[in-house]
Design an enzyme around this catalytic site. Sequence first.
Site, short mmCIF file in Angstrom:
data_model
loop_
_atom_site.label_atom_id
_atom_site.label_comp_id
_atom_site.label_asym_id
_atom_site.label_seq_id
_atom_site.Cartn_x
_atom_site.Cartn_y
_atom_site.Cartn_z
N TRP A 491 0.87 -1.19 0.00
CA TRP A 491 0.00 0.00 0.00
C TRP A 491 0.90 1.23 0.00
CZ3 TRP A 491 -5.52 0.20 1.75
CH2 TRP A 491 -5.99 1.50 1.89
N ASP A 492 0.98 1.88 -1.13
CA ASP A 492 1.93 2.98 -1.31
C ASP A 492 1.24 4.33 -1.19
OD1 ASP A 492 4.33 4.24 -1.93
OD2 ASP A 492 4.66 3.15 -3.80
N ASP A 562 13.29 4.12 -0.08
CA ASP A 562 13.55 3.89 -1.50
C ASP A 562 15.04 3.82 -1.78
OD1 ASP A 562 11.01 3.59 -2.42
OD2 ASP A 562 10.78 5.65 -3.14
C1 DGJ Z 1 7.50 4.22 -4.34
C2 DGJ Z 1 7.92 2.98 -3.61
O1 DGJ Z 1 8.68 3.31 -2.51
C3 DGJ Z 1 8.66 2.08 -4.59
O2 DGJ Z 1 9.13 0.94 -3.91
C4 DGJ Z 1 7.74 1.71 -5.70
O3 DGJ Z 1 6.68 0.95 -5.21
C5 DGJ Z 1 7.24 2.97 -6.38
N1 DGJ Z 1 6.65 3.88 -5.45
C6 DGJ Z 1 6.23 2.62 -7.44
O4 DGJ Z 1 5.67 3.72 -8.02
#
Ligand code: DGJ
Length: 748
Positions: A491-492, A562
């Site tokens: 879930w981003d 990230d």
């Molecule tokens: C940000 C996340 O932190 C990444 O791992 C990846 O899922 C990207 N979004 C995808 O758009």
Amino acid sequence: MLRTAKHSRNRQPALWGALMFPLLCTPLRALEGAMNSAPVRYVPDLRVWVLGTGRTTYVMGLNERGELQTLYWGGKLTSDHDLSAARSHAEHVSFDSSETMTNLEYPGWGGRYYNEPALKVTLASGVRDLVLKYASQEIRGDTLEIRLKDIQYDLFVKLIYKVFPGEDIICKQAVIENHTPQIVTVEGAQSGVWYVPEGEGYRLTYLTGRWANETQLIREAIHPGKKVLESRRGNTSHNLNPWFAIDAGGEADEEQGRVWFGALGWSGNWKLVVEETPAAHQVRVTGGYNDFDFSWPLQPGESLGTPPYYGGFTSRGFGEASRLLHRFERDQILPDRAHPEVRPVLYNSWEATTFDVDEAGQKVLAEKAAKLGVELFVMDDGWFGKRNDDHAGLGDWYVNPQKFPHGLQPLIRYVNSLGMDFGLWFEPEMVNPDSDLYRQHPDWAMNFPGRPRSEARNQLVLNLAREDVKEYIFGVLDKILSENKIKYIKWDMNRHFGEPGWPEAPLAEQKEIWVKYVRNVYEIIDRLRARHPSLDIEACSGGGGRVDLGILERVNIVWTSDNTEAFDRLGIQEGFSLAYTPKVMSAWVTDVPNLNGRSTPLSYRFLVAMQGALGIGANLNKWSPEDFALAARMISTYKSIRETVQQGDLYRLCSPREGALTANQYISAHGKQAVLFAFLHSQQYVRPLPALCLRGLDANALYRVKRLDEKVVEQQPVLSGSFLMQHGLNLDLRGDYDSTLVILERIE
Ligand code: DGJ
């Protein structure tokens, strides 16, 4: 509280214009006998409440004015002789009001209160004065409820304390109840205040950072004034984390010294105010909803609850403070708390493919991942709507027919046939203006009518505070989960709020958006979990933008950052581990050169990631047979130690902030296994590394020392705990970005 405390010391009359209050209870009455071990009890003779965990005591009492006063928080008090009644601070001068100098447990803003208040309100009459006094109490096992009431109006605050004896943690929460016949507008609502014992020279530790550089540890002296740690961004944020630790004048290190620590369970706008008051030198940390742009009208009969605010104490340094929190998270917070499970090794497609996902390509990666021993295959962004880059598609949660002409089922079946579970990425809170959803419902994005809508990553934030938007998002996710065998969702959330307008709501309620949004995110997750009980969820917000004890009650794991570059990760992971258990710390092995151009060996990257919940995020299509062989060996080794890493006790031996060597040691729950990870980022020629002394072992036990490689110099395969802790291990690390793993099995 302790007899040396100023509350019992100063009882001279106030000199300048202050009223004297009669004493309402017997002063300093000592009680007989050892302290009762109940987690919560009331001592009526002294009018004090004693909250006891295994190794700590927290005491509050009613002073002569009927105010609830914090009396003590620290190591275990063993005798009732140490208790005494609460006394307000004497007032020597009209400028230093007694209520400001007194450690009020939950101060309303009213009278002459000048410290950071816990509650600020405006009544319908225009009165903005709130003076809270004791009304009633109830004890239920490990829970205490104390109700306070304004001296005039039927405005109540219910303070809820829950004691966790095994983890030395206490939780505070407040519920503001309007029993007046009119609206009360809440303008600031905190969960509570933690006070450390009176004194000067305290030191604050907290976590700061930014995208790709989260959880950087800062230590600084606390001086008179306030330090505000907060988020005004709508979620927890990468920039500051709702956690703190305080030690006395640099007294503490990893191993010893008194540390008071706390954390908020809230994933929206939060605020911690660390304050040393200039006159009385009270050192206090107020925590709860951020009062910036906050306003919450309470109709008669309505109430407002605040987030949980946890606090703990140890005399065994920052290492033990972290271990207590880790244990608390695993045993009391995480969704699998009743039946803890180890996290599977996952593969995630993001860094390999970015948006370029399709059925054939994912199958190729899945087959390779399965051969490595991966247990959960997660397809990341790009599988839905018209999502070929980050300009379009968010909001359109249907499978892209070009990329997956037969839907997701063939891929899921294939992944399952390889012995892996399937996981899928979502970003439910967002919408691209270039999406069907936005074209149909432009009003669903947060906005102030007629004003620009600021895009970030080409997307807008859906107003999930709205019931219709919440129901829509729940329905969409529920449908996909019902129609497909999806074990896991990532879930981003890839931007923060902007223009947080809610024009459809009554004007007076529009600022509720900050809180209602988060509550509805929580509700969607809770309902999905209830409907799909075997579902696991990863919380991500462009990396570690949503890591807190509120989201961790409902998700199994969080994406740490990230930034997957292994050396940078050592620092990020160290900060993360101050507050959060390695079990929830998602850590991937990715390709080099990484974001910052650095290249480290594959074994180094594995060992860094194996210190949390291991994942692989590399492009397996580019790996050599040697890479595959090494990775398979590493994953198999990880499976033999992951219970220790994820559910054991962490000892941070050497910090990446302090030298070329980083080392972390984990000990399994029953002490049978210990694992040591060590990393050297640069070696000065001919300079020997000191032997590394381990911690937390049984001095009298013997351990079989197994090594992942040939780097341990000792010839003996068996060493005693005493030797390992006092002499230590000589690690033959050389050059740049060298690393090793040592596994110790206790011989029974
Ligand atoms: C940000 C996340 O932190 C990444 O791992 C990846 O899922 C990207 N979004 C995808 O758009």
